[in-house]
Structures are given as structure tokens and as C-alpha cells.
Design an enzyme around this catalytic site. Structure first.
Site, PDB file in Angstrom:
ATOM      1  N   LYS A 187      -0.621   2.735  -5.323  1.00 15.35           N
ATOM      2  CA  LYS A 187       0.777   2.779  -4.921  1.00 15.35           C
ATOM      3  C   LYS A 187       1.662   2.180  -6.016  1.00 15.35           C
ATOM      4  O   LYS A 187       1.243   1.288  -6.771  1.00 15.35           O
ATOM      5  CB  LYS A 187       0.972   2.015  -3.606  1.00 15.35           C
ATOM      6  N   ARG A 221      -8.204   3.017   2.635  1.00 17.42           N
ATOM      7  CA  ARG A 221      -8.001   4.396   2.141  1.00 17.42           C
ATOM      8  C   ARG A 221      -7.794   4.328   0.628  1.00 17.42           C
ATOM      9  O   ARG A 221      -6.818   3.722   0.170  1.00 17.42           O
ATOM     10  CB  ARG A 221      -6.805   5.031   2.845  1.00 17.42           C
TER      11      ARG A 221
END
Length: 266
Positions: free
Chosen positions: A216, A248
Site C-alpha cells: 500500500k 492479504r
């Protein structure tokens, strides 16, 4: 079907295969169905408990695609895997979820938390699938435009509690549901960190928590580096140590190794 916490004991790794041209990290990498299917198989060989296949980018600024286009992208991948690999379908559309469940997917990962398609809850319930409900402030196109919270952990938990109650009312047993705070989905860097730091607020809802911090942009802002593997692994281990069940990730093997050690120590 056994409860989700038994099917995916802590820590479990969810691999990511985005069959899209524009996902924030692996957009374009898995557009070829054979390449995508090979990647999914490799992730399971490397220790992933499940692989999340998605045909619509939800990166900041994205506008989404039609159900027809989403099906065109993911169905050939699912057909090639033939139910041999434990699969999740990353979608908010009932027709896509139904097609995936018919082809062996066992979990629906919905970033809209059953707010995008009124028929999705029934599809999950009748299909006997697991469900992940994620928090997102706004929509992908606008979610990073000045996200604001008075208490990010409390507000995310309140939202997920309401969506969990909605899912149960739709006929989805609570023991099939996990919750995702939505790292990067309408949050600043500090808000993302606060959510992991205070994961106990979400765990108080009594459901397993999934965290997806892998690659991210918050990690890039923190480190100043485009090489986000080490930062992603660190975030996953920190989330696991604070109670996350499912992580994840894009890079399965290093995460599996790190979480195996963290789990052994814990």
C-alpha cells in the site's frame, strides 16, 4: 461448512491475483488467464491458504468496470483452476460472485460490505460461502480525498458491526464472516497505522480480522522506498501480533516464512 476461524487459523495468508490492467500493484501482470492461473497455483505451493482473484481495480481514483467485463477477466482464470486451488473472489457484484462460486470459489471478498448489489447477500447465503466485509469511506474514485474520522478505530468497528448484522439478516451465518478494516480505503497514513495499532477494537466484535497492508502507498510514504517487500512483511507481522487472522499479500513466500516464525514465537 466449518467456521471461518477453523478454515483459516491464525496466521493464514491470502495471496492476491488481480486480473486487471490498472490495479495499484500488479495491474497488467496477470491479464493472461494462463499466467494468472499459474500464479495462483504457485501461491498455494508457497503456503497461501487461499488466493483472492479480482477483475476490477479498487485502487484510489478507479471508476470500476461493468459486470460483463469483470466476468470476461475472471471466468477464464477460474475455469483453468478448476476448483483445485482454494479461491476467493474479490467482487461486489452478485453475478460475478455466483459465477465464481459455481467454479469452486469458497469466499466472497466484498470491499462494499454488501452495499453495492442488493442480490449479493442472497448469493453468498445460498452458495454456502465465506464472506469478508470491508470498510471503505466513500468510493474508490473519491475515497482518498481528505478522509476524516473523529475516532477511526471506533467508527470502522461500528460500521463493520452494522454490516455484520446485515449479513446475518441476509441469511449468512456469523461463523462464515470475517472483517477487514480496509487499509488504504479512505484513510490517511496515520489512520491506517491507528487501525492496526488498535485492532483489538475490531476483534471485540467477535469475528476474525483480515488485514491487507501489502504494497500500500502508506508504506511508501513511511519508508520513502519503492521496494515495499520488507515494509509489507513488517506490517503483516505487526497486524498478526495484534490479533489479525488472515493477511492479504502479494508476495506469498516471504510473508508465509515471516508469519510462521512470528506464530511459533507467539
Amino acid at each position: 461448512m466449518i467456521p471461518i476461524e477453523e478454515r483459516f487459523p491464525r496466521p493464514s495468508v491470502m495471496g492476491v491475483v488481480n486480473v486487471t490492467p490498472d490495479s495499484f500493484s500488479d495491474g497488467g501482470v496477470h491479464l493472461d488467464p494462463d499466467t494468472a492461473a499459474d500464479a495462483a497455483r504457485r501461491m498455494v505451493e508457497e503456503g497461501a491458504a487461499i488466493v483472492d482473484v479480482g477483475g476490477e481495480s479498487t485502487r484510489p481514483g478507479s471508476d470500476g468496470v461493468s459486470a460483463e467485463e469483470e466476468l470476461r477477466r475472471v471466468v477464464p482464470v477460474l475455469d483453468r483452476l478448476g476448483g483445485d486451488v482454494p479461491l476467493s473472489i474479490d467482487t461486489s457484484k452478485a453475478v460475478v460472485a455466483r459465477a465464481a462460486l459455481e467454479r469452486g470459489a469458497i469466499l466472497v471478498n466484498d470491499v462494499m460490505a454488501l452495499r453495492g448489489d442488493p442480490q449479493l447477500g442472497e448469493v453468498v447465503a445460498s452458495g454456502g460461502a465465506y464472506l469478508c466485509l470491508m470498510h471503505m469511506q466513500g468510493l474508490p474514485r473519491t475515497m482518498q480525498a481528505e478522509p476524516r474520522y473523529d475516532d477511526v478505530a471506533g467508527e470502522v468497528a461500528s460500521f463493520l458491526e452494522e454490516r455484520l448484522a446485515f449479513a446475518v439478516a441476509e441469511g449468512i451465518p456469523e461463523e462464515r464472516v470475517c472483517l477487514d478494516p480496509g487499509i488504504g480505503f479512505g484513510k490517511t497514513v496515520e489512520q491506517n497505522l491507528e487501525l492496526v495499532r488498535r485492532l483489538d477494537v475490531l476483534l471485540a466484535l467477535g469475528r476474525p480480522v483480515l488485514v491487507g497492508f501489502s504494497r500500500k502507498s502508506s508504506l511508501r510514504r513511511l519508508t520513502g522506498s519503492d521496494d515495499l517487500l520488507g515494509a509489507s512483511v513488517a506490517a503483516a507481522v505487526a497486524a498478526f501480533e495484534r490479533g489479525a487472522s488472515i493477511l492479504r499479500v502479494h508476495d506469498v513466500k516471504p510473508h508465509v516464512d515471516a508469519l510462521t516464525v512470528a506464530g511459533a514465537i507467539a
